[in-house]
Every structure is written in structure tokens, then in C-alpha cells.
Scaffold this motif. Structure first.
Motif, short mmCIF file in Angstrom:
data_model
loop_
_atom_site.label_atom_id
_atom_site.label_comp_id
_atom_site.label_asym_id
_atom_site.label_seq_id
_atom_site.Cartn_x
_atom_site.Cartn_y
_atom_site.Cartn_z
N ALA A 132 66.97 -26.45 10.77
CA ALA A 132 65.62 -27.02 10.83
C ALA A 132 65.40 -27.75 12.15
N VAL A 133 66.43 -28.46 12.60
CA VAL A 133 66.32 -29.18 13.88
C VAL A 133 66.09 -28.20 15.03
N ALA A 134 66.82 -27.10 15.02
CA ALA A 134 66.70 -26.13 16.11
C ALA A 134 65.38 -25.36 16.06
N LEU A 135 64.92 -25.02 14.85
CA LEU A 135 63.71 -24.21 14.72
C LEU A 135 62.44 -24.94 15.12
N VAL A 136 62.48 -26.27 15.12
CA VAL A 136 61.28 -27.05 15.49
C VAL A 136 61.60 -27.91 16.72
N SER A 137 62.40 -27.38 17.59
CA SER A 137 62.76 -28.11 18.81
C SER A 137 61.88 -27.68 19.98
N ALA A 138 61.95 -28.43 21.06
CA ALA A 138 61.16 -28.12 22.26
C ALA A 138 61.60 -26.79 22.88
N ASP A 139 62.87 -26.41 22.68
CA ASP A 139 63.36 -25.16 23.25
C ASP A 139 62.66 -23.93 22.67
N MET A 140 62.10 -24.08 21.48
CA MET A 140 61.41 -22.94 20.87
C MET A 140 60.14 -22.57 21.64
N MET A 141 59.65 -23.47 22.47
CA MET A 141 58.46 -23.19 23.27
C MET A 141 58.77 -22.29 24.46
N LYS A 142 60.03 -22.20 24.84
CA LYS A 142 60.43 -21.44 26.02
C LYS A 142 60.98 -20.08 25.59
N PRO A 143 60.38 -19.00 26.04
CA PRO A 143 60.75 -17.65 25.57
C PRO A 143 62.25 -17.35 25.67
N GLY A 144 62.87 -17.70 26.78
CA GLY A 144 64.29 -17.39 26.95
C GLY A 144 65.17 -18.14 25.95
N LYS A 145 64.94 -19.43 25.82
CA LYS A 145 65.76 -20.23 24.89
C LYS A 145 65.43 -19.90 23.44
N ARG A 146 64.18 -19.56 23.19
CA ARG A 146 63.79 -19.18 21.82
C ARG A 146 64.58 -17.94 21.39
N LYS A 147 64.71 -16.98 22.28
CA LYS A 147 65.46 -15.77 21.96
C LYS A 147 66.92 -16.08 21.65
N ASP A 181 52.63 -24.51 30.00
CA ASP A 181 52.31 -23.23 30.64
C ASP A 181 52.92 -22.08 29.83
N ASP A 182 52.84 -20.88 30.36
CA ASP A 182 53.32 -19.70 29.62
C ASP A 182 54.82 -19.73 29.36
N ASN A 183 55.55 -20.49 30.15
CA ASN A 183 57.00 -20.60 29.98
C ASN A 183 57.40 -21.82 29.16
N GLY A 184 56.42 -22.50 28.60
CA GLY A 184 56.71 -23.65 27.75
C GLY A 184 57.02 -24.92 28.51
N ASN A 185 56.64 -24.99 29.78
CA ASN A 185 56.93 -26.16 30.60
C ASN A 185 55.71 -27.07 30.67
N ALA A 186 55.97 -28.38 30.67
CA ALA A 186 54.90 -29.37 30.78
C ALA A 186 54.54 -29.59 32.25
N PRO A 187 53.36 -30.09 32.54
CA PRO A 187 52.98 -30.38 33.93
C PRO A 187 53.88 -31.43 34.56
N LYS A 188 53.88 -31.51 35.86
CA LYS A 188 54.67 -32.50 36.56
C LYS A 188 54.25 -33.91 36.14
N GLY A 189 55.24 -34.75 35.87
CA GLY A 189 54.96 -36.12 35.46
C GLY A 189 54.73 -36.26 33.96
N VAL A 190 54.86 -35.17 33.23
CA VAL A 190 54.65 -35.20 31.77
C VAL A 190 55.91 -34.66 31.08
N THR A 191 56.30 -35.27 29.99
CA THR A 191 57.47 -34.84 29.23
C THR A 191 57.03 -34.33 27.86
N PHE A 192 57.35 -33.07 27.59
CA PHE A 192 57.03 -32.53 26.26
C PHE A 192 58.15 -32.88 25.29
N ILE A 193 57.76 -33.35 24.11
CA ILE A 193 58.73 -33.79 23.10
C ILE A 193 58.49 -33.03 21.80
#
Length: 290
Positions: A132-147, A181-193
């Protein structure tokens, strides 16, 4: 922890059951000496009778026995735990949804997904909580890490279908709504949690090689930053998982998610963006549930 369900209190029960103890405790021997200087009307000095001496001796032995019996109950490795202590430990373990099994915790390198769970109900619960922790993590937003997460957690027969399903779910539209963005990255100066913490697990159905479970979770998600339009907030949800024992570990066959149950919101003061970002940098995320 006191040993035994009903303590034997030496202060109140030391003379119970001793024949003549109550009478002997109040009896003295009065001796009348003929020809004494005090005369027949004077009261001589009192001496304890034989019965009182017997009672005192029994009391001392009883207190010593009680103290000796209680010596082993406090520390580890002591032999005084007894059946009563074992029964209390068993009852406490049974009261917990995921009780310690005695199996050694899995060993993974830092940042790696947990694996190697026990082949029993408790192992299935631990697997579900960690997944459950992994499936709802920030890494799931990034295509490579999600795979990578899908390949590691799901049954081989479900990897391709799950990859397509989640790639579609994490669409460009969804990522944009989260400020990514399309790769799941937040803008500069912003941290996605996106961090999840299991509150509890429940077995719905279990057999030797399959398990259906529910994991009640809370977590935080959003963007921490001064220019963020998606502030960090908390949520409550339940993740339902179907697991199958495959290649020596529990693997996901399918999962669904629904909101709640959620408690009443507290009146905690909301922290500023800098404080949230600082917390993300200094506090490691949840990595393993026993």
C-alpha cells in the motif's frame, strides 16, 4: 507486570488459614507467682504465648515464599514468568490485527521495496501494508519508477495489464492537475509529496496460496512550495488487495481503492510551505511494516 490474576497480598492475608492465628495474636500468658512482692492483685509483665510465636514464624515464611515467587517476573530470561504470564502474552498478541510471528523481518537495502514475507496470514498482512505504501507513493507518478514497482510487486501474469491500466490512470491530465510535468516532476522550487502510512490491516479471505485483504491508510499529498497551487493535505482511504503466493513471496493480483473511513478533522494549525518542505527533507518515509 504483576504475576498471576489474583495477587496474594501478604499485608492482608498473612494470618488467614492458620489455626488459632487470630486468637493467638491477641493472647498473652498471665503468670501468678506465689509470694511475689506485688501481691495477688498486681498484674505481672506479659510474655508472648507459644501460639503467637508459631503465627509469627508462619507469617515470616509466607512472606519469604511470596517474595521468592515474584522474583523472576520482572526481567528478561527470568524463570518466574509461569503459565499466567504466558497466557497474558498470548491474549495480548491475539488482540492485535498483525501480531508478531517470530519470523525475522525482511532485509532490504535502503530505498528498496520490501520483499520476502512469511508464507502465512501475518506475512500476507505485512506484504499488503508495505505494498500500500509503494502503490500510493510519489514514485508512481514517474513512468520509469512506476514500471519498476509494478514489475516487483505484481504477479508476472498481471504485469503487462497492470502497466497499461496505471499508465492510463496517470494521464497527462492527472499529472497536470497535480502540478507535475509528463515525467511526474514538480516545478523548480516545489516539492511533490505523496506518502502513505498504514493504520491497520484486515484479512477478508485466506487460503494457503491466496489472500484478500484490506489496508486502512492515511497519508499526505500535494506540492510544498511558495508558488504551489496544490497545497499539501492529508487523506484517508482503504486499499483492497488480492495477493497470490508466487515464486516464494506474496504478489499482487489486483487492487482497488476507496475513500475513508475518515475521522473528524482536528484543529491543528496548518504548517507553512517551508516547514512542510523541511519535514520532507529531514524525515524519512515509511519503509517497512511488521
Amino acid at each position: 507486570m504483576n504475576i498471576g490474576g489474583g495477587e496474594y497480598d501478604a499485608r492482608t492475608r498473612t494470618s488467614e488459614g492458620v489455626p488459632g492465628a487470630r486468637e493467638g495474636a491477641r493472647t498473652t500468658t498471665r503468670t501468678r507467682l506465689p509470694g511475689g512482692d506485688g501481691g495477688g492483685g498486681n498484674r505481672p509483665s506479659n510474655r508472648p504465648g507459644r501460639s503467637l510465636v508459631t503465627v509469627v514464624a508462619v507469617v515470616v515464611l509466607l512472606i519469604a515464599a511470596i517474595a521468592f515467587a515474584n522474583r523472576g517476573g520482572g526481567g528478561e530470561g527470568g524463570g518466574g514468568g509461569g503459565a499466567a504470564s504466558d497466557n497474558k502474552n498470548d491474549a495480548a498478541a491475539g488482540a492485535r490485527p498483525t501480531a508478531p510471528s517470530g519470523e525475522k523481518p525482511v532485509k532490504n537495502s535502503p530505498g528498496a521495496l520490501a520483499s520476502g514475507f512469511a508464507h502465512d496470514e501475518q506475512g500476507a498482512q505485512s506484504a499488503a501494508a508495505n505494498y500500500a505504501v509503494a502503490l500510493v507513493s510519489a514514485d508512481m507518478m514517474k513512468p520509469g519508477k512506476r514500471k519498476q514497482i509494478i514489475q516487483r510487486l505484481f504477479s508476472p501474469t498481471q504485469v503487462d495489464a497492470t502497466t497499461k491500466r496505471l499508465d492510463k490512470a496517470y494521464s497527462r491530465k492527472l499529472l497536470s492537475s497535480l502540478g507535475l510535468d509528463d515525467n511526474g516532476n514538480a516545478p523548480k522550487g516545489v516539492t511533490f509529496i505523496s506518502r502513505t502510512v498504514p493504520v491497520g490491516t484486515k484479512i477478508r479471505k485466506y487460503s494457503d496460496d491466496t489472500a484478500k485483504l484490506a489496508v486502512w491508510c492515511t497519508g499526505v499529498f500535494g506540492n510544498a512550495g511558495e508558488k504551489s497551487t496544490n497545497p499539501v493535505r492529508n487523506d484517508w482511504f482503504t486499499l483492497s488487495l488480492e495477493l497470490k503466493w508466487t515464486d516464494g513471496d506474496w504478489k499482487i493480483e489486483d487492487f482497488t481503492q476507496k475513500e475513508g473511513p475518515a475521522p473528524v478533522n482536528s484543529d491543528n494549525r496548518a504548517s507553512g510551505a517551508d516547514e512542510i518542505s523541511d519535514a520532507v527533507d529531514k524525515f524519512g518515509g515509511f519503509t517497512y511494516a511488521r
